[in-house]
Design a protein around this motif. Structure first.
Motif, short mmCIF file in Angstrom:
data_model
loop_
_atom_site.label_atom_id
_atom_site.label_comp_id
_atom_site.label_asym_id
_atom_site.label_seq_id
_atom_site.Cartn_x
_atom_site.Cartn_y
_atom_site.Cartn_z
N GLY A 290 0.85 -1.17 0.00
CA GLY A 290 0.00 0.00 0.00
C GLY A 290 0.89 1.23 0.00
O GLY A 290 2.09 1.15 -0.25
N ASP A 291 0.33 2.38 0.29
CA ASP A 291 1.15 3.59 0.38
C ASP A 291 2.17 3.41 1.50
O ASP A 291 1.85 2.89 2.58
CB ASP A 291 0.28 4.81 0.67
N VAL A 292 3.41 3.86 1.24
CA VAL A 292 4.48 3.61 2.21
C VAL A 292 5.52 4.71 2.10
O VAL A 292 5.76 5.26 1.02
CB VAL A 292 5.12 2.22 1.98
N GLU A 293 6.12 5.06 3.23
CA GLU A 293 7.17 6.06 3.25
C GLU A 293 8.52 5.39 3.47
O GLU A 293 8.58 4.24 3.92
CB GLU A 293 6.92 7.08 4.35
N PRO A 294 9.63 6.08 3.19
CA PRO A 294 10.95 5.48 3.44
C PRO A 294 11.23 5.36 4.94
O PRO A 294 10.88 6.25 5.72
CB PRO A 294 11.92 6.45 2.76
N ASP A 295 11.86 4.28 5.33
CA ASP A 295 12.24 4.12 6.74
C ASP A 295 13.16 5.24 7.21
O ASP A 295 13.17 5.60 8.39
CB ASP A 295 12.93 2.77 6.94
N SER A 296 13.93 5.80 6.29
CA SER A 296 14.92 6.81 6.68
C SER A 296 14.31 8.08 7.22
O SER A 296 14.98 8.84 7.93
CB SER A 296 15.82 7.15 5.48
N VAL A 297 13.01 8.34 6.93
CA VAL A 297 12.36 9.55 7.44
C VAL A 297 11.16 9.23 8.31
O VAL A 297 10.44 10.14 8.73
CB VAL A 297 11.93 10.48 6.27
N SER A 298 10.92 7.96 8.61
CA SER A 298 9.69 7.56 9.27
C SER A 298 9.75 7.73 10.78
O SER A 298 10.78 7.51 11.41
CB SER A 298 9.39 6.10 8.95
N PRO A 394 16.11 0.39 13.73
CA PRO A 394 16.68 1.32 14.69
C PRO A 394 15.71 2.43 15.02
O PRO A 394 14.77 2.67 14.29
CB PRO A 394 17.91 1.87 13.95
N SER A 395 15.97 3.09 16.11
CA SER A 395 15.08 4.17 16.51
C SER A 395 15.14 5.31 15.53
O SER A 395 16.05 5.44 14.74
CB SER A 395 15.49 4.69 17.90
N ARG A 396 14.12 6.15 15.61
CA ARG A 396 14.05 7.29 14.71
C ARG A 396 15.29 8.17 14.83
O ARG A 396 15.81 8.67 13.85
CB ARG A 396 12.78 8.08 15.06
N HIS A 397 15.77 8.35 16.07
CA HIS A 397 16.91 9.24 16.28
C HIS A 397 18.17 8.68 15.64
O HIS A 397 18.98 9.40 15.10
CB HIS A 397 17.11 9.46 17.78
N HIS A 398 18.32 7.36 15.70
CA HIS A 398 19.49 6.73 15.08
C HIS A 398 19.45 6.93 13.57
O HIS A 398 20.44 7.26 12.94
CB HIS A 398 19.51 5.24 15.40
N VAL A 399 18.25 6.74 12.98
CA VAL A 399 18.14 6.88 11.53
C VAL A 399 18.42 8.31 11.11
O VAL A 399 19.12 8.57 10.14
CB VAL A 399 16.72 6.46 11.07
N ARG A 400 17.93 9.27 11.85
CA ARG A 400 18.06 10.65 11.40
C ARG A 400 19.46 11.22 11.60
O ARG A 400 19.75 12.30 11.13
CB ARG A 400 17.03 11.51 12.11
#
Length: 515
Positions: A290-298, A394-400
């Motif tokens: 379905g509609d999906v966003e990249p993990d890198s900004v999620s 990984p957590s959002r903070h780790h990705v960002r």
């Protein structure tokens, strides 16, 4: 349709079937239905003039409507009937003469289940409106989805206000539609072997679903997720990410108000789904997002779980295609994605998958006693190994903390066909049908053996032969090249650099894709 709007006749609706089965009752699955019956009518209007007349091979059947009167269907042995020769419904014997009547026959009799990825209008509006035509059917239509989507449809569509409650649950239920709540990650109590966790959704096809993230919302609701860490004290799909254990156990939001806690809306990830569809005749699978966003900004990165599952199927030669959105071209900034993908993000995600496949193949081909290959990170994730338990993203903070570079995608490579049956998808405006490719319909052309594909995956092209069908493109509604053409060009350039080996195809309305 496999479009992404904003035209209301260019939204998502796919039809899927296994061509190991004949055109029979309950042999077709609908995946989303933002547009539905109108698009099926359009397909018949285009291809009905090419239909040929032949003797029917189907016995007379008797339908018993609610009033108790018996009416034979128009299909009787020995009578001259029309048979479709072109388009997504090729080889379908037609019981009626007009496009509208035959499309309604498909809707009422051949489609058994509506597999919904998420409850946005561009994925459910057609089905909701079309339910008014279900009065003469013998069985309820089945809506299968993850629980959050079912609850949204129940609460906000079939609620007696937006639309009559035509479901079989709740006040004033009419009973045209029944709900089937799927288990996130599959129900391990069902199936066995490679089919464990799957549930049958139509004749010949079974499904397993994973939740994925589709942007952020700003209101408290059960239709989203705040964190990918369910064991954290602050995790709850209903409350703020910063809720304490005491807040969650002591009561509802009303209790929070009584304690004068500030009611500031919290961001949450909106739930969508990715579905693995398995052909029960061959064991081959396709993956539909379905509609999906990249993990890198999620806010809640979850797509890596899907890639981990997909990697094992690719390494085993079972996964033949992926249908995934790419709503915008690369000119769209990360701050304006609204829960969608661009070519740079899609290829970054596919690189995660490619890395996982490479590692699995490398591990499987190592000789006993040889040192294990060191796992390389891929877009912030580690590929799974037989020594390593499945880890949460990984957590959002780790990705960002990572730099968001514009990763390049890949040049199309002719995909591998199969001599055995797989699946076909007609695109109802782009209804997609999973058709078996057999020797009789030319499936032997361009065949690559599983050994050849495995050899490619051991090389630098881990996704060799994989079809990536692009759906849900948002029309820019302006002069110049079509948005889909721009997206395909950018994907092609990215693939030329990444050299993963996959083949990108832009879906088109009213066409079929064989996988």
């Amino acid at each position: 349709m496999s479009g992404g709007g904003p035209n209301e006749d260019n939204v998502t609706g796919l039809l899927v079937r296994s061509t190991a089965r004949a055109w029979t009752r309950d042999s077709v699955l609908a995946v989303d239905a933002g547009v539905h019956l109108a698009a099926i009518i359009k397909i018949f209007q285009e291809h009905l003039p090419q239909a040929r007349t032949e003797k029917s091979s189907t016995a007379t059947s008797i339908a018993t409507p609610a009033n108790g009167e018996n009416h034979p269907t128009p299909i009787e042995i020995g009578k001259q009937k029309l048979c479709m020769t072109t388009g997504p419904f090729a080889n379908l014997e037609l019981p009626y003469e007009s496009a509208k009547a035959n499309a309604t026959y498909v809707f009422r009799n051949l489609i058994s289940t509506y597999l919904i990825t998420h409850p946005h209008l561009d994925h459910v509006a057609g089905f909701a409106i079309n339910t008014a035509a279900l009065q003469q059917t013998l069985r309820r239509k089945r809506v299968a989805a993850l629980p959050s989507t079912i609850e949204a449809i129940k609460e906000h569509i079939f609620n007696g206000i937006i639309w009559p409650n035509l479901s079989d649950e709740g006040d004033g239920a009419v009973g045209f539609v029944s709900y089937d709540r799927l288990v996130d990650g599959g129900n391990v109590a069902l199936g066995d072997g490679e089919g464990r966790g799957y549930i049958e959704v139509c004749d010949g096809l079974a499904v397993k679903g994973w939740s994925v993230s589709h942007g952020e919302c700003m209101r408290h609701s059960q239709h989203g997720s705040y964190s990918s860490e369910p064991n954290d004290p602050g995790y709850s799909p209903y409350y703020s990410r910063r809720s304490s254990r005491k807040d969650i156990s002591s009561g509802s939001m009303d209790s929070a108000r009584s304690q004068n806690y500030p009611q500031v809306p919290e961001k949450r990830a909106y739930d969508s789904a990715a579905y693995f569809l398995r052909d029960e005749h061959t064991g081959r699978e396709v993956l539909i997002f379905g509609d999906v966003e990249p993990d890198s900004v999620s806010l809640n990165p979850r797509t890596a779980r899907v890639w981990q599952d997909a990697a094992t199927k690719l390494a085993a030669g079972l996964l033949t295609g992926i249908l995934i959105e790419c709503s915008y071209d690369n000119s769209q900034s990360d701050s304006m994605l609204f829960g969608h993908l661009t070519p740079r993000h899609l290829v970054a995600e596919l690189r995660v998958l490619a890395g996982m496949v490479s590692d699995l193949v490398a591990n499987n081909t190592k000789t006993p006693g040889s040192p294990r290959k060191r796992k390389r990170p891929s877009n912030g994730y580690k590929a799974p190994s037989d020594e390593q338990p499945l880890r949460r993203p990984p957590s959002r903070h780790h990705v960002r903390r990572r730099t968001r570079s514009s990763v390049s995608p890949s040049t199309p490579v002719p995909r591998a066909s199969s001599r055995q049956s797989s699946m076909e998808m007609p695109l109802v405006s782009d209804e997609v049908e999973l058709k078996a490719i057999t020797e009789e319909n030319g499936g032997s052309q361009g065949v690559r053996s599983s050994g050849q594909q495995a050899a490619s995956r051991r090389s630098s092209r881990p996704l060799e032969g994989l079809q990536v069908i692009i759906i849900h493109i948002k029309d820019a509604l302006r002069d110049g090249p079509e948005t889909g053409e721009t997206i395909l060009q950018q994907l092609t350039e990215h693939e030329a650099e990444a050299q993963m080996g996959c083949n990108f195809i832009i879906s088109q309305s009213g066409t079929s894709v064989w996988l």
